[in-house]
Design an enzyme around this catalytic site. Structure first.
Site, short mmCIF file in Angstrom:
data_model
loop_
_atom_site.label_atom_id
_atom_site.label_comp_id
_atom_site.label_asym_id
_atom_site.label_seq_id
_atom_site.Cartn_x
_atom_site.Cartn_y
_atom_site.Cartn_z
N ASN A 1 17.47 3.35 2.89
CA ASN A 1 18.22 2.55 1.91
C ASN A 1 19.51 3.28 1.54
O ASN A 1 19.79 4.35 2.06
CB ASN A 1 17.35 2.24 0.68
CG ASN A 1 16.94 3.50 -0.04
OD1 ASN A 1 17.78 4.21 -0.60
ND2 ASN A 1 15.65 3.81 -0.02
N LYS B 1 11.10 6.75 22.02
CA LYS B 1 12.09 5.74 21.66
C LYS B 1 11.69 4.39 22.26
O LYS B 1 11.38 4.29 23.46
CB LYS B 1 13.47 6.17 22.19
CG LYS B 1 14.55 5.21 21.76
CD LYS B 1 15.90 5.61 22.29
CE LYS B 1 16.89 4.50 22.00
NZ LYS B 1 18.15 4.66 22.72
N ASP C 1 2.82 5.45 -4.25
CA ASP C 1 3.81 5.37 -5.34
C ASP C 1 3.82 6.71 -6.07
O ASP C 1 2.86 7.07 -6.74
CB ASP C 1 3.46 4.22 -6.29
CG ASP C 1 4.63 3.94 -7.21
OD1 ASP C 1 5.04 4.86 -7.95
OD2 ASP C 1 5.16 2.81 -7.18
N ILE C 2 4.93 7.42 -5.93
CA ILE C 2 5.00 8.79 -6.47
C ILE C 2 5.02 8.76 -8.00
O ILE C 2 4.32 9.52 -8.67
CB ILE C 2 6.24 9.49 -5.89
CG1 ILE C 2 6.07 9.61 -4.38
CG2 ILE C 2 6.45 10.85 -6.52
CD1 ILE C 2 7.35 9.69 -3.61
N PHE D 1 12.89 5.33 -12.80
CA PHE D 1 14.09 4.51 -12.75
C PHE D 1 13.66 3.14 -12.24
O PHE D 1 12.67 3.03 -11.50
CB PHE D 1 15.12 5.12 -11.78
CG PHE D 1 16.12 6.01 -12.46
CD1 PHE D 1 15.75 7.26 -12.94
CD2 PHE D 1 17.44 5.60 -12.62
CE1 PHE D 1 16.67 8.08 -13.57
CE2 PHE D 1 18.38 6.41 -13.25
CZ PHE D 1 18.00 7.65 -13.73
N LYS E 1 7.75 -2.81 -14.80
CA LYS E 1 7.51 -1.62 -13.96
C LYS E 1 7.00 -0.46 -14.80
O LYS E 1 6.11 0.29 -14.38
CB LYS E 1 8.81 -1.19 -13.27
CG LYS E 1 8.90 -1.69 -11.85
CD LYS E 1 10.17 -1.29 -11.15
CE LYS E 1 10.38 -2.24 -9.98
NZ LYS E 1 11.69 -2.18 -9.40
N LYS F 1 3.48 1.16 -13.85
CA LYS F 1 3.43 2.52 -13.30
C LYS F 1 3.04 3.56 -14.36
O LYS F 1 2.90 4.73 -14.07
CB LYS F 1 4.77 2.89 -12.67
CG LYS F 1 5.17 1.90 -11.56
CD LYS F 1 6.26 2.42 -10.68
CE LYS F 1 6.65 1.36 -9.64
NZ LYS F 1 7.21 1.94 -8.43
O1 PMT Z 1 21.35 7.72 -5.33
P1 PMT Z 1 22.51 6.96 -5.96
O2 PMT Z 1 23.44 6.38 -4.91
O3 PMT Z 1 23.21 7.80 -6.99
O4 PMT Z 1 21.91 5.69 -6.72
C1 PMT Z 1 21.08 5.88 -7.82
C2 PMT Z 1 19.83 4.96 -7.79
C3 PMT Z 1 20.27 3.52 -7.86
C4 PMT Z 1 19.03 5.19 -6.51
C5 PMT Z 1 18.95 5.37 -9.02
O5 PMT Z 1 19.72 5.22 -10.20
C6 PMT Z 1 17.70 4.51 -9.11
O6 PMT Z 1 17.68 3.41 -9.62
N1 PMT Z 1 16.57 5.04 -8.56
C7 PMT Z 1 15.31 4.30 -8.41
C8 PMT Z 1 15.37 3.47 -7.17
C9 PMT Z 1 14.09 2.70 -6.90
O7 PMT Z 1 13.46 2.91 -5.91
O8 PMT Z 1 13.75 1.87 -7.84
P2 PMT Z 1 12.40 0.94 -7.82
O9 PMT Z 1 12.63 -0.02 -8.91
O10 PMT Z 1 12.14 0.44 -6.45
O11 PMT Z 1 11.25 1.95 -8.18
C10 PMT Z 1 10.80 2.17 -9.52
C11 PMT Z 1 10.43 3.61 -9.72
O12 PMT Z 1 9.30 3.93 -8.90
C12 PMT Z 1 11.50 4.62 -9.37
O13 PMT Z 1 11.43 5.66 -10.33
C13 PMT Z 1 11.10 5.12 -8.00
O14 PMT Z 1 11.52 6.47 -7.78
C14 PMT Z 1 9.59 5.05 -8.10
N2 PMT Z 1 8.89 4.82 -6.81
C15 PMT Z 1 9.06 3.67 -6.12
C16 PMT Z 1 8.33 3.46 -4.95
C17 PMT Z 1 7.45 4.47 -4.51
N3 PMT Z 1 6.75 4.31 -3.39
N4 PMT Z 1 7.32 5.61 -5.21
C18 PMT Z 1 8.02 5.79 -6.36
O15 PMT Z 1 7.90 6.84 -7.01
#
Ligand code: PMT
Length: 401
Positions: free
Chosen positions: A209, A287, A305-306, A324, A338, A342
């Site tokens: 991403n 490949k 999910d971390i 986030f 969320k 979570k």
């Molecule tokens: O890196 P930049 O270009 O500076 O951009 C910043 C950002 C947009 C990446 C950052 O500000 C941000 O929003 N990070 C979270 C991105 C994300 O994956 O969001 P989500 O809504 O999909 O996930 C929610 C939360 O679960 C996040 O804290 C994510 O880290 C966590 N997660 C999600 C999936 C997963 N399998 N494990 C997780 O821990």
């Protein structure tokens, strides 16, 4: 002690200006980054080239430089520093500081700053003892300016007395003691995730991403500046490792989870990484060849999910878990859902739709969501978002200590 600290060194025009070169070297040896503003009279004693070579950065001096003002204005010079150090601080610059003059770049930065200022005076003994200088020092002290020195001894003018620039190592010690007193997260451990994860399709292709790591890296750096023992688990990014932070480089979500679990215990975890929600069930060992058996379809499975795992870590759960939420619609409502799902304490919601320019950009508009409700923060540089979040984490941890 100085790892990751950002010093803005303002070099004024005195015979001791040459000692600023050694000061820069000593500060950088200790892990600080040093950016220099040189006054016009300072440039009579020490060259911008020497200062640039030792600081590893451009030297700033011109208040009316169109390029500097657009690329690195006086406000930004101050904003991107943790401490301003005036060395040598001549009678002239101290007088201008006391008067609030903004007659060149150095004094404009000093007038515009909200950061602490440490001055190391250096001048002839009679100038130091003059009632005007005494009054200026008293004024500056009453406004919170910190001082180191001057020392006494033989002066360059041939006189003996007070007015010698403090020894370089004494200036370093004063800077270190300022930071040790201002390290409110000393003794605390922080874990931050940042960047994307890459999920292999085959040895050359992956699902990824657009996360650049700018926001997560800035948060790790801000927590380290407040004294936290900080581990940053980062996916593949072009951002440099922040100074003073332990960085673990990973590629996939499963590797990120493993690295996070290895970094526990922590007092606070901030999950800013854009973790891929899915990975390919069985990544190809070789490949994949085009045309061999038509267009391939990818069989996806969900990644761990971390954030949710850290929130449910029982005794090992960090006291504060911050997620986030990257949303493109219904930002607040989706982020609140969320947070509940979570089970994290806070969630920082940001709008990542294409026109918001958050992925990879330098600014962010966030909403801090906690049990107390929603706080809308104005659009800010990602560094400023990180600093504000780190301050909030500091406040929270000091309450629940
Ligand atoms: O890196 P930049 O270009 O500076 O951009 C910043 C950002 C947009 C990446 C950052 O500000 C941000 O929003 N990070 C979270 C991105 C994300 O994956 O969001 P989500 O809504 O999909 O996930 C929610 C939360 O679960 C996040 O804290 C994510 O880290 C966590 N997660 C999600 C999936 C997963 N399998 N494990 C997780 O821990």
């Amino acid at each position: 002690m100085l790892a990751g600290k950002r010093i803005l060194l303002l070099v004024a025009g005195g015979i001791a200006a040459y000692k600023s070169l050694d000061l820069i070297r000593r500060l950088r040896e200790r892990g600080a980054s040093v950016r220099v503003v040189l006054t016009a009279s300072g440039a009579k004693f020490v060259t911008p080239l020497s200062l640039a070579a030792l600081s590893g950065d451009k030297v700033y001096g011109d208040l009316f430089s169109l390029t500097d003002e657009s690329e690195m204005g006086h406000i930004r010079l101050s904003r991107e520093a943790d401490l301003l150090v005036v060395a040598p601080a001549t009678a002239n610059i101290l007088a201008r500081m006391a008067q609030g003059l903004a007659s060149d770049l150095a004094t404009t930065v000093l007038l515009a700053t909200d950061k602490p200022v440490l001055a190391a005076p250096s001048m002839n003994t009679r100038m130091w003892e003059h009632p005007a200088t005494r009054a200026n020092i008293a004024t500056l002290m009453s406004r919170g300016t910190l001082f180191v020195g001057p020392g006494a001894g033989n002066l360059a003018c041939g006189e003996v007395g007070d007015g010698r620039l403090a020894d370089v190592m004494d200036i370093v010690a004063a800077i270190e003691s300022y930071f040790s007193a201002s390290a409110p997260l000393a003794g605390k451990r922080a874990l931050v995730t940042s960047g994307p994860t890459f999920e292999a399709i085959d040895p050359v292709r992956f699902i990824g991403n657009r996360s650049s790591g700018k926001q997560g890296h800035a948060i790790a750096a801000a927590l380290a500046r407040l004294g936290a023992d900080t581990t940053l688990v980062s996916g593949p990014v072009a951002e440099p490792d922040p100074a003073g932070v332990r960085v673990v480089h990973i590629e996939s979500a499963r590797e990120m989870l493993e690295a996070c679990q290895a970094a526990l215990p922590a007092d606070v975890a901030v999950c800013a990484a854009a973790v891929a929600d899915w990975r390919v069930r069985d990544a190809a060992g070789q490949k994949m060849k085009k045309g061999a058996s038509g267009t391939p379809s990818l069989d996806l499975v969900e990644n761990p999910d971390i954030l949710a795992t850290l929130s449910a870590a029982g005794n090992a759960r960090p006291r504060l878990v911050v997620g986030f939420a990257a949303e493109t619609e219904n930002v607040i409502a989706n982020a609140q859902a969320k947070r509940a799902k979570k089970n994290c304490d806070w969630i920082v919601a940001n709008d990542v739709s294409a026109n918001a320019g958050v992925f990879g950009g330098d600014e962010n508009t966030v909403h801090l969501i906690s049990a107390n409700g929603v706080e809308d923060w104005p659009r800010m540089a990602k560094d400023a978002v990180a600093d504000q979040l780190a301050q909030r984490i500091r406040d929270h941890l000091s309450k629940v200590a």
